[in-house]
Enzyme design. Sequence first.
Site, PDB file in Angstrom:
ATOM      1  CG  ASN A 110       7.050   2.790  12.642  1.00  0.00           C
ATOM      2  OD1 ASN A 110       6.028   3.468  12.520  1.00  0.00           O
ATOM      3  ND2 ASN A 110       8.262   3.283  12.452  1.00  0.00           N
ATOM      4  CB  THR A 155     -10.540 -27.426 -26.976  1.00  0.00           C
ATOM      5  OG1 THR A 155     -10.907 -27.901 -28.272  1.00  0.00           O
ATOM      6  CG2 THR A 155     -10.238 -28.614 -26.069  1.00  0.00           C
ATOM      7  CE  LYS A 283     -32.666  -9.876 -21.063  1.00  0.00           C
ATOM      8  NZ  LYS A 283     -31.426  -9.460 -20.770  1.00  0.00           N
ATOM      9  CD  GLU A 290     -24.625 -10.875 -16.027  1.00  0.00           C
ATOM     10  OE1 GLU A 290     -24.526 -10.397 -17.149  1.00  0.00           O
ATOM     11  OE2 GLU A 290     -25.670 -10.773 -15.354  1.00  0.00           O
ATOM     12  CD  GLN A 322      -2.072   6.073   7.296  1.00  0.00           C
ATOM     13  OE1 GLN A 322      -1.494   6.157   8.382  1.00  0.00           O
ATOM     14  NE2 GLN A 322      -2.708   7.093   6.758  1.00  0.00           N
TER      15      GLN A 322
HETATM   16  N1  ARG Z   1      -1.302   4.589  10.526  1.00  0.00           N
HETATM   17  C1  ARG Z   1       0.012   4.074  10.348  1.00  0.00           C
HETATM   18  C2  ARG Z   1       0.000   2.940   9.332  1.00  0.00           C
HETATM   19  O1  ARG Z   1      -1.038   2.439   9.064  1.00  0.00           O
HETATM   20  C3  ARG Z   1       0.503   3.542  11.640  1.00  0.00           C
HETATM   21  C4  ARG Z   1       1.976   3.667  11.839  1.00  0.00           C
HETATM   22  C5  ARG Z   1       2.346   5.061  11.953  1.00  0.00           C
HETATM   23  N2  ARG Z   1       3.692   5.216  12.274  1.00  0.00           N
HETATM   24  C6  ARG Z   1       4.266   6.415  12.216  1.00  0.00           C
HETATM   25  N3  ARG Z   1       5.470   6.484  12.529  1.00  0.00           N
HETATM   26  N4  ARG Z   1       3.583   7.447  11.865  1.00  0.00           N
HETATM   27  O2  ARG Z   1       1.003   2.554   8.776  1.00  0.00           O
END
Ligand code: ARG
Length: 460
Positions: A110, A155, A283, A290, A322
């Site tokens: 995390n 404008t 053209k 675009e 994620q």
């Molecule tokens: N692939 C996860 C993400 O992008 C990574 C973290 C995953 N953490 C977990 N506790 N599964 O957020």
Amino acid sequence: MAQLWGGRFTKATDQMVYDFNASISFDKRLYRQDIEGSLAHVKMLAQQGILTEEERDAIIAGLEGILADVESGVLEITSEYEDIHSFVEANLTERIGDAGKKLHTGRSRNDQVALDMRMYVRDAVKETDRQLLQLLKVLQRIMEENLDTFMPGFTHLQKAQPVTLAHHVGAYFEMFKRDRSRLVDIYKRMNYCPLGAGALAGTTYPLDRDLTAQLLGFDGPTLNSMDSVSDRDYVIEYLSALSTIMMHLSRFSEEIIIWNSNEYRFVEIDDAYSTGSSIMPQKKNPDIAELVRGKTGRVYASLMGILTTMKGLPLAYNKDMQEDKEGTFDAIDTVNSCLPLFTGMLDTMKFNKNVMEASAKNGFTNATDVADYLVNHGVPFRDAHGISGRLVLKCIAKNKALDDLTLEEFREESDAFEADIYDAISMKTCVEKRLTEGAPGEAAMRKVLEINKKYLESVH
Ligand code: ARG
């Protein structure tokens, strides 16, 4: 299936579940950030006595080997791993044995992914800024060369008052300058290091978070571990800044498309930046402009996506997060291709100065100046406005520009008109008398160019 967990499970993951959950197909982009983060983490662990120096050196050598092999193409990041973190750790252990398994001490995926993403976005912010600077340099050159290229200012897409091409382009200079300053703000706010936040509640190991922050070029560690693993504000801010950049590019593209049309012919897009039609031989299409205009949609979509993903999430980390990656990567790729292409198109574009000036003349853009002339000769503005309007009507009936009316025709509406009216309403006078700060008059524009020049030379 190569994953970093499994101890508390009695069954293998269903393949569809595994595939749904896996992120390697897109987070493989983060390999460099992931390895750099691990290098800092392991140096800190050794300094704190959590790993031995031998373990540290083995891990560093292993990680550097992986980085070099991925970059040279010897080592491919394949989908047999769940995510980039598993890929690096599995490869490390393969290379150096059990010491590799110690890398993850005091860390969670995390805080690891929060770090990787932050470092990736941080680099991307810098790159966007660099590309904006290139665009601004081209705008400045066009401005310097076109201080007396008269054109109609609009404008409601109706010709309004005469301006110069320098002045019109200068409006975009201001927009992209603001875009850069937004990036600078975002960078400052995001440049704090989440590493060491663990899964959500820090860790019992005596980590030195100041050291890792410093090793990775951050201004310091983040101050709340729950926020650290669940904050994606910087992604949202960056995508918002990218959306604004695309909005500006899109408006400019729209103008170029109009200017490039047969009806306007204000500009000619270089052959290298236009495309033909498979059926209509005559053209020459403004496809780049675009496409830039069109691609604005997907960048907005990425911003909407992450805002929506984040809105209901309880603290701290949730797997929903994620979903921050694919949209962000797509937006970065999109802007990274739009900005240099747009800059190149602009840099090679030809401006048809005579056509622009003729258009300003034929659109009664000096009607306000006719009224102003009368005001200077003692006619109240409201009356002057009416007289000028009637003269325009007369011109439309006779298919003439205001400048082409005879003095008699002028005097039929008001005897305040004298021979000096022609000089007073010439394109040159109309523009050059507009000298308030930020106006198109040459002297006013030169001051702005001077400020721009200093700005472009300054580093921030
Ligand atoms: N692939 C996860 C993400 O992008 C990574 C973290 C995953 N953490 C977990 N506790 N599964 O957020």
